[in-house]
Design a protein around this motif. Structure first.
Motif, PDB file in Angstrom:
ATOM      1  N   LEU A 148      31.794  24.597  16.596  1.00 47.34           N
ATOM      2  CA  LEU A 148      32.149  24.717  15.178  1.00 47.34           C
ATOM      3  C   LEU A 148      33.618  24.386  14.942  1.00 47.34           C
ATOM      4  O   LEU A 148      33.965  23.757  13.939  1.00 47.34           O
ATOM      5  N   ASN A 149      34.474  24.805  15.855  1.00 46.46           N
ATOM      6  CA  ASN A 149      35.896  24.485  15.713  1.00 46.46           C
ATOM      7  C   ASN A 149      36.131  22.980  15.787  1.00 46.46           C
ATOM      8  O   ASN A 149      36.935  22.440  15.014  1.00 46.46           O
ATOM      9  N   LEU A 150      35.438  22.302  16.682  1.00 47.05           N
ATOM     10  CA  LEU A 150      35.556  20.847  16.774  1.00 47.05           C
ATOM     11  C   LEU A 150      35.059  20.172  15.499  1.00 47.05           C
ATOM     12  O   LEU A 150      35.688  19.236  14.993  1.00 47.05           O
ATOM     13  N   ARG A 151      33.920  20.643  14.981  1.00 45.59           N
ATOM     14  CA  ARG A 151      33.379  20.091  13.737  1.00 45.59           C
ATOM     15  C   ARG A 151      34.357  20.305  12.589  1.00 45.59           C
ATOM     16  O   ARG A 151      34.645  19.392  11.810  1.00 45.59           O
ATOM     17  N   ASN A 152      34.894  21.520  12.486  1.00 47.21           N
ATOM     18  CA  ASN A 152      35.820  21.829  11.398  1.00 47.21           C
ATOM     19  C   ASN A 152      37.104  21.015  11.508  1.00 47.21           C
ATOM     20  O   ASN A 152      37.653  20.571  10.489  1.00 47.21           O
ATOM     21  N   ASP A 153      37.580  20.793  12.726  1.00 44.34           N
ATOM     22  CA  ASP A 153      38.765  19.947  12.926  1.00 44.34           C
ATOM     23  C   ASP A 153      38.489  18.522  12.453  1.00 44.34           C
ATOM     24  O   ASP A 153      39.345  17.883  11.834  1.00 44.34           O
ATOM     25  N   GLU A 154      37.290  18.031  12.754  1.00 46.48           N
ATOM     26  CA  GLU A 154      36.917  16.684  12.321  1.00 46.48           C
ATOM     27  C   GLU A 154      36.836  16.614  10.796  1.00 46.48           C
ATOM     28  O   GLU A 154      37.295  15.633  10.193  1.00 46.48           O
ATOM     29  N   ARG A 195      38.529  18.467   8.636  1.00 43.27           N
ATOM     30  CA  ARG A 195      39.910  18.485   8.131  1.00 43.27           C
ATOM     31  C   ARG A 195      40.580  17.122   8.294  1.00 43.27           C
ATOM     32  O   ARG A 195      41.256  16.632   7.394  1.00 43.27           O
ATOM     33  N   LYS A 196      40.377  16.517   9.456  1.00 46.12           N
ATOM     34  CA  LYS A 196      40.984  15.215   9.737  1.00 46.12           C
ATOM     35  C   LYS A 196      40.492  14.168   8.738  1.00 46.12           C
ATOM     36  O   LYS A 196      41.288  13.395   8.196  1.00 46.12           O
ATOM     37  N   LYS A 197      39.195  14.146   8.490  1.00 47.29           N
ATOM     38  CA  LYS A 197      38.630  13.169   7.558  1.00 47.29           C
ATOM     39  C   LYS A 197      39.072  13.458   6.119  1.00 47.29           C
ATOM     40  O   LYS A 197      39.335  12.531   5.357  1.00 47.29           O
ATOM     41  N   PHE A 198      39.174  14.731   5.765  1.00 47.53           N
ATOM     42  CA  PHE A 198      39.601  15.083   4.409  1.00 47.53           C
ATOM     43  C   PHE A 198      41.039  14.630   4.172  1.00 47.53           C
ATOM     44  O   PHE A 198      41.341  14.002   3.159  1.00 47.53           O
ATOM     45  N   PHE A 199      41.928  14.927   5.122  1.00 55.48           N
ATOM     46  CA  PHE A 199      43.322  14.534   4.954  1.00 55.48           C
ATOM     47  C   PHE A 199      43.518  13.038   5.213  1.00 55.48           C
ATOM     48  O   PHE A 199      44.582  12.494   4.930  1.00 55.48           O
ATOM     49  N   GLY A 200      42.477  12.379   5.730  1.00 50.98           N
ATOM     50  CA  GLY A 200      42.492  10.930   5.895  1.00 50.98           C
ATOM     51  C   GLY A 200      41.986  10.200   4.666  1.00 50.98           C
ATOM     52  O   GLY A 200      41.994   8.967   4.623  1.00 50.98           O
ATOM     53  N   GLY A 201      41.504  10.940   3.674  1.00 52.16           N
ATOM     54  CA  GLY A 201      41.108  10.300   2.424  1.00 52.16           C
ATOM     55  C   GLY A 201      39.676  10.527   1.984  1.00 52.16           C
ATOM     56  O   GLY A 201      39.312  10.148   0.871  1.00 52.16           O
ATOM     57  N   ASP A 202      38.825  11.105   2.828  1.00 56.17           N
ATOM     58  CA  ASP A 202      37.445  11.368   2.407  1.00 56.17           C
ATOM     59  C   ASP A 202      37.427  12.467   1.347  1.00 56.17           C
ATOM     60  O   ASP A 202      38.250  13.381   1.371  1.00 56.17           O
ATOM     61  N   THR A 203      36.473  12.383   0.432  1.00 57.35           N
ATOM     62  CA  THR A 203      36.360  13.385  -0.621  1.00 57.35           C
ATOM     63  C   THR A 203      35.491  14.555  -0.149  1.00 57.35           C
ATOM     64  O   THR A 203      34.760  14.440   0.845  1.00 57.35           O
ATOM     65  N   ILE A 204      35.544  15.628  -0.912  1.00 57.45           N
ATOM     66  CA  ILE A 204      34.707  16.810  -0.625  1.00 57.45           C
ATOM     67  C   ILE A 204      33.234  16.424  -0.646  1.00 57.45           C
ATOM     68  O   ILE A 204      32.459  16.807   0.232  1.00 57.45           O
ATOM     69  N   ASP A 205      32.831  15.628  -1.638  1.00 58.48           N
ATOM     70  CA  ASP A 205      31.423  15.220  -1.750  1.00 58.48           C
ATOM     71  C   ASP A 205      30.990  14.347  -0.576  1.00 58.48           C
ATOM     72  O   ASP A 205      29.879  14.494  -0.062  1.00 58.48           O
ATOM     73  N   GLN A 206      31.855  13.438  -0.141  1.00 56.50           N
ATOM     74  CA  GLN A 206      31.521  12.599   1.011  1.00 56.50           C
ATOM     75  C   GLN A 206      31.333  13.449   2.267  1.00 56.50           C
ATOM     76  O   GLN A 206      30.393  13.248   3.035  1.00 56.50           O
ATOM     77  N   LEU A 207      32.236  14.402   2.464  1.00 60.17           N
ATOM     78  CA  LEU A 207      32.143  15.272   3.641  1.00 60.17           C
ATOM     79  C   LEU A 207      30.911  16.169   3.565  1.00 60.17           C
ATOM     80  O   LEU A 207      30.253  16.418   4.573  1.00 60.17           O
ATOM     81  N   ILE A 225      32.724  23.106   2.563  1.00 58.94           N
ATOM     82  CA  ILE A 225      33.742  22.124   2.935  1.00 58.94           C
ATOM     83  C   ILE A 225      35.109  22.567   2.428  1.00 58.94           C
ATOM     84  O   ILE A 225      36.108  22.505   3.157  1.00 58.94           O
ATOM     85  N   LYS A 226      35.168  23.057   1.203  1.00 58.51           N
ATOM     86  CA  LYS A 226      36.434  23.523   0.639  1.00 58.51           C
ATOM     87  C   LYS A 226      37.002  24.676   1.454  1.00 58.51           C
ATOM     88  O   LYS A 226      38.212  24.721   1.724  1.00 58.51           O
ATOM     89  N   LYS A 227      36.152  25.606   1.868  1.00 59.93           N
ATOM     90  CA  LYS A 227      36.619  26.733   2.689  1.00 59.93           C
ATOM     91  C   LYS A 227      37.222  26.241   3.996  1.00 59.93           C
ATOM     92  O   LYS A 227      38.217  26.765   4.475  1.00 59.93           O
ATOM     93  N   ILE A 228      36.603  25.226   4.574  1.00 61.79           N
ATOM     94  CA  ILE A 228      37.087  24.694   5.859  1.00 61.79           C
ATOM     95  C   ILE A 228      38.424  23.988   5.667  1.00 61.79           C
ATOM     96  O   ILE A 228      39.380  24.242   6.412  1.00 61.79           O
ATOM     97  N   VAL A 229      38.524  23.105   4.668  1.00 63.55           N
ATOM     98  CA  VAL A 229      39.742  22.293   4.555  1.00 63.55           C
ATOM     99  C   VAL A 229      40.918  23.062   3.971  1.00 63.55           C
ATOM    100  O   VAL A 229      42.072  22.726   4.255  1.00 63.55           O
ATOM    101  N   TYR A 230      40.651  24.086   3.195  1.00 65.42           N
ATOM    102  CA  TYR A 230      41.757  24.837   2.580  1.00 65.42           C
ATOM    103  C   TYR A 230      42.112  26.119   3.315  1.00 65.42           C
ATOM    104  O   TYR A 230      43.041  26.822   2.931  1.00 65.42           O
ATOM    105  N   SER A 231      41.386  26.438   4.385  1.00 66.05           N
ATOM    106  CA  SER A 231      41.691  27.653   5.132  1.00 66.05           C
ATOM    107  C   SER A 231      42.753  27.369   6.180  1.00 66.05           C
ATOM    108  O   SER A 231      42.945  26.235   6.618  1.00 66.05           O
ATOM    109  N   LYS A 232      43.438  28.426   6.582  1.00 68.77           N
ATOM    110  CA  LYS A 232      44.385  28.297   7.687  1.00 68.77           C
ATOM    111  C   LYS A 232      43.590  28.209   8.968  1.00 68.77           C
ATOM    112  O   LYS A 232      42.590  28.881   9.145  1.00 68.77           O
ATOM    113  N   LYS A 233      44.057  27.400   9.869  1.00 69.42           N
ATOM    114  CA  LYS A 233      43.325  27.240  11.126  1.00 69.42           C
ATOM    115  C   LYS A 233      43.629  28.348  12.081  1.00 69.42           C
ATOM    116  O   LYS A 233      44.584  28.962  12.179  1.00 69.42           O
TER     117      LYS A 233
END
Length: 88
Positions: free
Chosen positions: A49-55, A57-69, A80-88
């Protein structure tokens, strides 16, 4: 969890004291807090799960949208929002 007969492992005095509180029943003795493992540590699920969540975050900050993810990872937009906006 393995069943162990109390009269084999406890000294007689301690067994007598325990029998004052419960006689002939089953008692669960938990591990001390420092020795407990977190959810998923034995099976590797936590690592996955940590690897998935890291991926994500990487895609979100690389330009993918919430809907795409959400579509790519089969998760709700809120998840998705909880994952990308949470502290790691």
């Amino acid at each position: 969890m393995k069943y162990v007969n109390a009269d084999i492992i406890f000294p007689e005095e301690l067994l007598n004291e325990i029998q004052k509180y419960i006689n002939g029943g089953m008692v669960y003795v938990p591990k001390p807090k420092g020795l407990r493992k977190k959810w998923g540590e034995n099976s590797g699920s936590r690592k996955d799960l940590n690897l998935r969540n890291d991926e994500i975050r990487k895609k979100f900050f690389g330009g993918d949208t919430i809907d795409q993810l959400s579509d790519r990872f089969f998760l709700s937009s809120d998840s998705i929002k909880k994952i990308v906006y949470s502290k790691k």
